[in-house]
Design a protein around this motif. Sequence first.
Motif, PDB file in Angstrom:
ATOM      1  N   MET A 373       0.576  -1.114  -0.059  1.00 28.99           N
ATOM      2  CA  MET A 373      -0.083   0.041   0.220  1.00 28.99           C
ATOM      3  C   MET A 373       0.707   1.198   0.253  1.00 28.99           C
ATOM      4  N   GLY A 374       1.889   0.811   0.774  1.00 33.30           N
ATOM      5  CA  GLY A 374       2.899   2.312   0.694  1.00 33.30           C
ATOM      6  C   GLY A 374       3.819   2.685  -0.576  1.00 33.30           C
ATOM      7  N   SER A 375       4.156   1.657  -0.909  1.00 32.18           N
ATOM      8  CA  SER A 375       4.389   1.880  -2.240  1.00 32.18           C
ATOM      9  C   SER A 375       3.750   2.489  -3.394  1.00 32.18           C
ATOM     10  N   ARG A 376       2.419   1.975  -3.504  1.00 31.14           N
ATOM     11  CA  ARG A 376       1.417   2.257  -4.066  1.00 31.14           C
ATOM     12  C   ARG A 376       0.607   3.975  -4.127  1.00 31.14           C
ATOM     13  N   ALA A 377       1.009   4.214  -2.610  1.00 28.74           N
ATOM     14  CA  ALA A 377       0.603   5.710  -1.624  1.00 28.74           C
ATOM     15  C   ALA A 377       1.948   6.961  -3.253  1.00 28.74           C
ATOM     16  N   VAL A 378       3.460   6.728  -3.660  1.00 29.95           N
ATOM     17  CA  VAL A 378       4.398   7.052  -3.669  1.00 29.95           C
ATOM     18  C   VAL A 378       4.237   7.004  -5.119  1.00 29.95           C
ATOM     19  N   GLU A 379       3.655   5.964  -5.768  1.00 32.89           N
ATOM     20  CA  GLU A 379       3.450   6.227  -6.854  1.00 32.89           C
ATOM     21  C   GLU A 379       2.652   7.145  -7.822  1.00 32.89           C
ATOM     22  N   TYR A 380       0.919   6.636  -6.604  1.00 33.29           N
ATOM     23  CA  TYR A 380       0.649   7.764  -6.955  1.00 33.29           C
ATOM     24  C   TYR A 380       0.894   9.268  -6.641  1.00 33.29           C
ATOM     25  N   VAL A 381       0.992   9.753  -6.332  1.00 32.92           N
ATOM     26  CA  VAL A 381       1.574  10.643  -6.077  1.00 32.92           C
ATOM     27  C   VAL A 381       2.277  11.005  -6.574  1.00 32.92           C
ATOM     28  N   HIS A 382       3.513  10.939  -7.377  1.00 32.96           N
ATOM     29  CA  HIS A 382       4.548  11.342  -8.344  1.00 32.96           C
ATOM     30  C   HIS A 382       3.864  11.512  -9.599  1.00 32.96           C
TER      31      HIS A 382
END
Length: 404
Positions: A373-382
Amino acid sequence: MLYGLALRIAAPFHAKARLFISGRKQLFNKMRDQLATDPRPRIWIHCASLGEFEQGRPVMEALRRQYPSFSLVLTFFSPSGYEVRKNDESADHIFYLPLDSRRHAKRFLNLVQPHCALFVKYEFWYHYLATLHRMGIPTILFSAIFQPRQPFFKWYGGLYRKMLLFYQQLFVQDEASVALLERLQVRNVQIAGDTRFDRAARVLEQNKHFPAVEAFGRDSRLIVAGSAWHEDAALLAQALDGLPPVYKLLIAPHNTSEGDIQKIKELFPGKHCLWTDAPELLAQSRVAIVHTVGQLAYLYRYAYAVWVGGGFTRSGIHNAIEPAVFGKPLFWGPTYERYREATELIAAGAARSLDSAKALQQVLGDEKALLQMGSRAVEYVHGQLGATRKVMNYLSEKCLRTKV
């Protein structure tokens, strides 16, 4: 002006209404005296409150860097924005916005004489916009989002639709907003995104550290709860009771008055301390309460998981972008649909909406899922960065006549 009359009636009984009225006393005299000492050309930025200020801040910071010869005049409508940011360094002059009337708008603009005017997200004041248009002052709206529930798209929304025509350019967050505006034949629209993502990325770059929090969360799985209402805190208290001691809670209440802090303490009897208490007390406590303001965006760095408050209120959750930029798994209550980033974070697999302590306990036990989930949060923000650059490019080419 009926709104102003209602506030005057409410002022003796309501603290926010009192601030709203008292803060505007002698306002024009205060503005005249301050602005008289600053001969630079001016840019006016208006925000409704604190949330809109955070959206406007990246643009103000960019204006500071790229156009130091301009003076920035920042106004707030709400006391909750002005009282917190009245001494902020993002602008040269910070005032309440006088109530919207033809006389006030003309007087205000004659004093400020802005080179251009920037409105953030949700600000539509007819007399100010009409007067700006009449005076030929370029007027920009950015980080805007439009939804069918708004009056622009209702049968009774004629006045609101007229206000859209007063803007030289509207920068919106998404395709859905463009489609809605096209139905109204509004064409001066560009998708830029939400400047809050750029602001969150700047927070990440600053790399601030808080030794007390580091000590409190050491060797623990730290849940950080941001802008928590009483319902959020009650759920977290119940969840914490059923979790192993390795889980700790750093909770920042939405309201930090003495009474609200006391209510939070009562939910965690024998377990709590304030985050500014002595290190020995922090080490012995399972819950640390953040009773000060201005640090929350940086504290998400220490989270194992984040609970975003407000999901049990009518208005919905608070800022989910700030913790997402740190790559944290996000959770909140059932009311969130009004916020684009919330629905998109859930769709991206970076966040979940929960309505019980038991559900939270279950998801916190799956470390592999939380990391994903944390990894996907970073991808979304970028994928959301760059709104500030798009707004600044337009201002440079169309309003300030200097290349960025």
